[in-house]
Design an enzyme around this catalytic site. Sequence first.
Site, PDB file in Angstrom:
ATOM      1  N   HIS A 163       5.456 -36.647  18.448  1.00  0.00           N
ATOM      2  CA  HIS A 163       6.742 -37.017  18.017  1.00  0.00           C
ATOM      3  C   HIS A 163       7.852 -36.059  18.408  1.00  0.00           C
ATOM      4  O   HIS A 163       7.381 -34.779  18.576  1.00  0.00           O
ATOM      5  CB  HIS A 163       6.833 -37.562  16.409  1.00  0.00           C
ATOM      6  CG  HIS A 163       6.487 -36.402  15.421  1.00  0.00           C
ATOM      7  ND1 HIS A 163       7.501 -35.620  14.993  1.00  0.00           N
ATOM      8  CD2 HIS A 163       5.375 -36.204  14.922  1.00  0.00           C
ATOM      9  CE1 HIS A 163       7.121 -34.825  14.327  1.00  0.00           C
ATOM     10  NE2 HIS A 163       5.715 -35.191  13.949  1.00  0.00           N
ATOM     11  N   CYS A 179       0.799 -32.972  12.618  1.00  0.00           N
ATOM     12  CA  CYS A 179       1.140 -33.831  13.957  1.00  0.00           C
ATOM     13  C   CYS A 179       1.824 -32.869  15.032  1.00  0.00           C
ATOM     14  O   CYS A 179       1.826 -31.588  15.012  1.00  0.00           O
ATOM     15  CB  CYS A 179       2.162 -34.738  13.736  1.00  0.00           C
ATOM     16  SG  CYS A 179       1.548 -36.127  12.562  1.00  0.00           S
TER      17      CYS A 179
END
Length: 205
Positions: A163, A179
């Site tokens: 992301h 992440c």
Amino acid sequence: MAVSRRAFLLGASALLAGCQTNHSNDKANYGAQTTEPYPLPAMSLDKIKPELRRTEVDYATSQPAGTVVVDTPARRLYYVLGNGRAIRYAVSVGREGLELRGNAYVGRKAEWPTWTPTANMIRREPAKYGPLAGGMKGGPNNPLGARAMYLYRGGNDIHFRIHGTNQPQSIGYAMSSGCIRMLNHDVIDLYSRVSTGDKVVVIQA
């Protein structure tokens, strides 16, 4: 899932990748994104080290074109183009003990996504994340940034994402909650190349 010897060898090849780089497109790559729902200003190139800028490089791999390779130790992500070439991006990866391990695939994609902290994040830091358990609407203050690609295994969301970020200073470091973070300009580019179902190979030391 244990990291295979093959994945380890891929990591060695990644460390050798990138000897031929071309930064002539940097100004265009990091220019203003005026058509976004939340327009992004141009990034100042003097604030992005040359080695952290998106570029096409030589990249020897057995993975087919369209594969995303995350080289965790090097804090780099490669989008395989085929014919010995790839797009290289700098990323931020998980802090020690929170790293993504094993392979996955892109299960879904979202633009300016809603962010919801995982149950583990809420357990670890309830004061910080508890109030956000219902989710945070997408936008410039959202920690998922401009795009998110949600990683799956066997039809199940494994709660790891590739992301964007509203913390560009974290790129190149192990600072995330697990992440893979990218500069917003870079994640928009990767998002345009990746399709749902594409393979993601994660290399660990």
